[in-house]
Motif scaffolding. Sequence first.
Motif, mmCIF file in Angstrom:
data_model
loop_
_atom_site.group_PDB
_atom_site.id
_atom_site.type_symbol
_atom_site.label_atom_id
_atom_site.label_comp_id
_atom_site.label_asym_id
_atom_site.label_seq_id
_atom_site.Cartn_x
_atom_site.Cartn_y
_atom_site.Cartn_z
ATOM 1 N N LYS A 10 0.846 -1.195 0.000
ATOM 2 C CA LYS A 10 0.000 0.000 0.000
ATOM 3 C C LYS A 10 0.882 1.246 0.000
ATOM 4 O O LYS A 10 1.804 1.351 0.814
ATOM 5 N N ILE A 11 0.565 2.166 -0.889
ATOM 6 C CA ILE A 11 1.352 3.394 -1.008
ATOM 7 C C ILE A 11 0.438 4.611 -0.879
ATOM 8 O O ILE A 11 -0.636 4.662 -1.489
ATOM 9 N N LEU A 12 0.872 5.558 -0.071
ATOM 10 C CA LEU A 12 0.157 6.822 0.091
ATOM 11 C C LEU A 12 0.866 7.894 -0.734
ATOM 12 O O LEU A 12 2.080 8.062 -0.632
ATOM 13 N N ILE A 13 0.101 8.603 -1.560
ATOM 14 C CA ILE A 13 0.639 9.691 -2.378
ATOM 15 C C ILE A 13 0.345 11.021 -1.679
ATOM 16 O O ILE A 13 -0.807 11.301 -1.346
ATOM 17 N N VAL A 14 1.382 11.818 -1.472
ATOM 18 C CA VAL A 14 1.203 13.162 -0.919
ATOM 19 C C VAL A 14 1.689 14.145 -1.985
ATOM 20 O O VAL A 14 2.898 14.308 -2.196
ATOM 21 N N GLU A 15 0.735 14.756 -2.660
ATOM 22 C CA GLU A 15 1.014 15.607 -3.820
ATOM 23 C C GLU A 15 -0.114 16.623 -3.951
ATOM 24 O O GLU A 15 -1.286 16.242 -3.974
ATOM 25 N N ASP A 16 0.233 17.923 -4.020
ATOM 26 C CA ASP A 16 -0.820 18.949 -4.035
ATOM 27 C C ASP A 16 -1.360 19.247 -5.436
ATOM 28 O O ASP A 16 -2.352 19.968 -5.568
ATOM 29 N N ARG A 17 -0.751 18.694 -6.464
ATOM 30 C CA ARG A 17 -1.270 18.870 -7.821
ATOM 31 C C ARG A 17 -2.065 17.631 -8.210
ATOM 32 O O ARG A 17 -1.519 16.542 -8.347
ATOM 33 N N THR A 34 -1.013 -0.950 -4.511
ATOM 34 C CA THR A 34 -2.302 -0.383 -4.116
ATOM 35 C C THR A 34 -2.086 1.045 -3.621
ATOM 36 O O THR A 34 -1.297 1.268 -2.709
ATOM 37 N N VAL A 35 -2.770 1.988 -4.231
ATOM 38 C CA VAL A 35 -2.727 3.370 -3.765
ATOM 39 C C VAL A 35 -3.841 3.532 -2.732
ATOM 40 O O VAL A 35 -5.019 3.490 -3.065
ATOM 41 N N CYS A 36 -3.470 3.698 -1.473
ATOM 42 C CA CYS A 36 -4.461 3.724 -0.397
ATOM 43 C C CYS A 36 -4.976 5.125 -0.098
ATOM 44 O O CYS A 36 -5.830 5.308 0.778
ATOM 45 N N GLY A 37 -4.450 6.136 -0.787
ATOM 46 C CA GLY A 37 -4.943 7.481 -0.576
ATOM 47 C C GLY A 37 -4.094 8.521 -1.276
ATOM 48 O O GLY A 37 -2.944 8.258 -1.640
ATOM 49 N N ILE A 38 -4.694 9.682 -1.505
ATOM 50 C CA ILE A 38 -3.992 10.835 -2.073
ATOM 51 C C ILE A 38 -4.258 12.027 -1.163
ATOM 52 O O ILE A 38 -5.416 12.322 -0.833
ATOM 53 N N LEU A 48 -4.450 10.248 6.807
ATOM 54 C CA LEU A 48 -4.502 9.040 5.979
ATOM 55 C C LEU A 48 -3.431 8.029 6.394
ATOM 56 O O LEU A 48 -3.679 6.822 6.388
ATOM 57 N N ALA A 49 -2.252 8.528 6.744
ATOM 58 C CA ALA A 49 -1.170 7.625 7.173
ATOM 59 C C ALA A 49 -1.563 6.869 8.432
ATOM 60 O O ALA A 49 -1.306 5.667 8.560
ATOM 61 N N GLU A 50 -2.214 7.559 9.364
ATOM 62 C CA GLU A 50 -2.642 6.914 10.607
ATOM 63 C C GLU A 50 -3.787 5.936 10.356
ATOM 64 O O GLU A 50 -3.838 4.862 10.974
ATOM 65 N N GLU A 51 -4.695 6.285 9.460
ATOM 66 C CA GLU A 51 -5.858 5.434 9.196
ATOM 67 C C GLU A 51 -5.514 4.232 8.317
ATOM 68 O O GLU A 51 -5.933 3.105 8.600
ATOM 69 N N LYS A 52 -4.755 4.466 7.258
ATOM 70 C CA LYS A 52 -4.509 3.425 6.248
ATOM 71 C C LYS A 52 -3.261 2.599 6.524
ATOM 72 O O LYS A 52 -3.121 1.497 5.997
ATOM 73 N N GLN A 53 -2.339 3.128 7.332
ATOM 74 C CA GLN A 53 -1.077 2.424 7.628
ATOM 75 C C GLN A 53 -0.401 1.917 6.351
ATOM 76 O O GLN A 53 -0.208 0.705 6.157
ATOM 77 N N PRO A 54 -0.022 2.825 5.458
ATOM 78 C CA PRO A 54 0.619 2.402 4.202
ATOM 79 C C PRO A 54 1.996 1.803 4.449
ATOM 80 O O PRO A 54 2.600 2.000 5.506
ATOM 81 N N ASP A 55 2.475 1.073 3.458
ATOM 82 C CA ASP A 55 3.824 0.509 3.529
ATOM 83 C C ASP A 55 4.881 1.533 3.127
ATOM 84 O O ASP A 55 6.069 1.348 3.420
ATOM 85 N N THR A 76 5.547 10.999 9.907
ATOM 86 C CA THR A 76 5.228 9.656 9.403
ATOM 87 C C THR A 76 6.407 8.704 9.566
ATOM 88 O O THR A 76 6.223 7.514 9.811
ATOM 89 N N ARG A 77 7.628 9.238 9.477
ATOM 90 C CA ARG A 77 8.810 8.370 9.578
ATOM 91 C C ARG A 77 9.099 7.979 11.017
ATOM 92 O O ARG A 77 9.313 6.799 11.317
ATOM 93 N N PHE A 78 9.106 8.950 11.925
ATOM 94 C CA PHE A 78 9.568 8.675 13.277
ATOM 95 C C PHE A 78 8.448 8.329 14.258
ATOM 96 O O PHE A 78 8.700 7.686 15.270
ATOM 97 N N HIS A 79 7.219 8.741 13.969
ATOM 98 C CA HIS A 79 6.107 8.412 14.855
ATOM 99 C C HIS A 79 5.317 7.205 14.361
ATOM 100 O O HIS A 79 4.782 6.444 15.167
ATOM 101 N N LEU A 80 5.239 7.027 13.042
ATOM 102 C CA LEU A 80 4.469 5.914 12.486
ATOM 103 C C LEU A 80 5.360 4.835 11.878
ATOM 104 O O LEU A 80 4.865 3.786 11.487
ATOM 105 N N ASP A 81 6.662 5.095 11.789
ATOM 106 C CA ASP A 81 7.631 4.144 11.225
ATOM 107 C C ASP A 81 7.271 3.743 9.798
ATOM 108 O O ASP A 81 7.310 2.571 9.440
ATOM 109 N N ILE A 82 6.891 4.724 8.989
ATOM 110 C CA ILE A 82 6.576 4.482 7.582
ATOM 111 C C ILE A 82 7.687 5.098 6.735
ATOM 112 O O ILE A 82 7.972 6.290 6.871
#
Length: 284
Positions: A10-17, A34-38, A48-55, A76-82
């Motif tokens: 599962k991959i989360l996309i963070v992009e404002d465009r 799998t794109v779990c969110g944008i 979304l990172a907290e809800e979806k727990q992407p890889d 996301t890196r240090f608190h959620l280890d993503i």
Amino acid sequence: MDKNNIKRPKILIVEDRRLTAEDLKETLEGFNYTVCGIAATSEMAIQLAEEKQPDLVLMDIVLKSKKDGIETAHYTRFHLDIPVIYLTAYANKEMLERAKSTDPSGYLIKPFKEQDLYFAIEITLHKHKMESGNKQRHSNNHSQLTEPKQDLTPQIQKISMQHSGNEKRHLFQAMNEIEQRLKNLLYVQAKGRYCQLALDLSQEPCFDLQISFQQLETYCKDSIFLKIHRSYLIIPERALYIKKKNTRDFELWLKGYSSNPISIPVGRSYLPELRNSHPEWFAY
């Protein structure tokens, strides 16, 4: 095995465009991810990172929010280890240095080749899987934490022989405060003229001692505490592992009875001695 039954990363996309995000989504799905969110903002990304727990998070740096992608990645890196891979059109030195502080798994400059993105993702997912396995093994080894020695009699006797008056009273009081909190004590940090106990307690995360860091080190180092930095003493039983924070610095990860693992800096001059005395901390 049916490919449809294989769990896809599962991959989360963070992009404002939006158009860029949709194009990236199509590319990732073509790679069988799998794109779990944008998300277009920092707040949405964290939610979304907290809800979806992407890889994995693919992170743009410039976002439509007060916090940029680097600040978001730090959470996301240090608190959620993503793990995070930056996808950005910006490549100035200052931004690169800020990005490095978040321990990213990659930094791709737009426009990039799809093959380069695929390789970066696969390497990141494999590396994180291996690291997670190592962390789990360390966690299992420490699931039943050894309680630190709570008999401070030798320290108290030493103080009694060497001091008198107010100084003796302050030292006795400090030893008593330590003894009461030893079960939940993670580490001690120098704080100005005095020192502070960091505790594994939500209602009392820290406690200030009215003695100097040097005094505490004199009476407790090598008995209760181990010095790993000029400003930090730790409870060795709490240590999980030591790893590189970036190309220059190291950090020690500690685990308590109830809190998530936390990290504190390790002084480079202490590394050789720590490797000799606790090689298991470097297996990670």
